[in-house]
Each structure stands twice: as C-alpha cells, then as structure tokens.
Design a protein around this motif. Structure first.
Motif: not given
Length: 198
Positions: A91-100
């Motif tokens: 979930t954290a990885a997905k949040t970071v990628v979405t922000a990028a």
C-alpha cells in the motif's frame, strides 16, 4: 462474510485504467499521428497540443476518480493493512508511485503549455511566447520523455493492484496475518507452535 466495496473498487480501477490507457494512447498514437501529418515541427506541435488539450479534462476527471477510490480502499481494508504481512508495504509503495505519477503528469502538462503557444499560429499566443521565450527544442525533448514516463509509472499501480488481489486470497490472508503476528510476538507464537500436535 466479507463486505463488498464494489463502487470504491470500480472508481479506483476505472480511473486508473483511463489514466494509463489515455497516456499510452497519446504517446503512441496521438504524437505519432501528429508527426505523420505535421509538415513542420510547429505543425506537429500544434496537432499534438490540440489533441492533448482535448484529453486533459477527461484525464483530470479520471485522476480524481482514481484518487477518490484510492483513498477509500485503505479505509475499507484497514484491518488487513494493520494485521496482514506485506499489505502495508504494498500500500505504501502504491502511494509513492501514485504521487510520482501525479508529479510526472503535472510536469508533462506544464511543458505542453510551454510548447503550445510557441508553436501556435494565433497572434495572441505568439505574443505570449515572445514575452516568455523558451528553449523550444529542449522543451520538446523533455515533453516527449515526460509523456512516456506517465504510462510507465501508471503501469506500476496496475501491477500492484494484481498483487493486492493475490493478497486477498483466503490462504494469503491467513498466512500473512500469522506472519505479522509472529513478528510482534515471536516467543509466544513459537511456544504455541511447539505445543501444537504434529
């Protein structure tokens, strides 16, 4: 029985699919068609800019829908995020990628708005371009890269979605929750495991 959250999942998935598919189509087909039809670099820029400008409101709506769904999913899966090994990390990885991806999308649009007036045949746009001169060749190169980065990045949440789907299998949930508990209470669970019949 587990609760269903069809609307939240649909908003998340449809928004992401539109964002990914639209950016990929634009990079492949729209830009390719503009290069094929434009007799000059300025004409190519005008065709591509017109197409991307038409797409921007739809893309913005898709991003908004996806973010709304993305905000809802962690809430409805809070128990799994807290108790299942690996779910919080994905979930954290997905949040970071979405922000990028949001940053790359915004950057591409900013570059597009720079190229647009510089290649326009409209006198007002030409006046604006002369007031704020840019290195047009550099902006074109950066825009081309940015427009390819967006579908590459939006493909990552699609893959993470697949991972989340796998993590929702009953066997994965049971295993993940046991592993998470074991990480917090290693000695207690080791003792339980030792005393269980083999």
């Amino acid at each position: 029985m587990p609760e269903r959250h069809t609307l939240i999942r649909s908003l998340h998935d449809v928004g992401l699919a539109t964002w990914f598919g639209g950016s990929l189509m634009g990079s492949v087909s729209l830009n390719g068609a503009a290069r094929g039809e434009g007799e000059t670099e300025a004409a190519t820029d005008r065709i591509a800019s017109a197409g991307w400008a038409k797409w921007t409101p739809v893309n913005a709506a898709a991003i908004g829908v996806h973010l709304f769904g993305s905000g809802g999913l962690p809430a409805v899966n809070a128990h799994r995020v807290a108790t299942q090994q690996g779910v919080a990390a994905s979930t954290a990885a997905k949040t970071v990628v979405t922000a990028a991806t949001l940053a790359a999308t915004a950057y591409a649009r900013v570059l597009g708005k720079k190229v647009e007036p510089a290649s326009s045949s409209d006198p007002e746009d030409a006046e604006k371009a002369s007031e704020h001169p840019i290195d047009l060749d550099k902006a074109r190169r950066q825009l081309a890269y940015a427009q390819w980065v967006v579908p590459a990045l939006t493909g990552c949440p699609v893959a993470l979605n697949a991972l989340h789907g796998e993590q929702q299998r009953p066997t994965e949930q049971a295993s993940g929750m046991w592993q998470r508990a074991a990480s917090f209470f290693p000695h207690l669970l080791a003792g339980i495991s030792y005393h269980l019949p083999h």
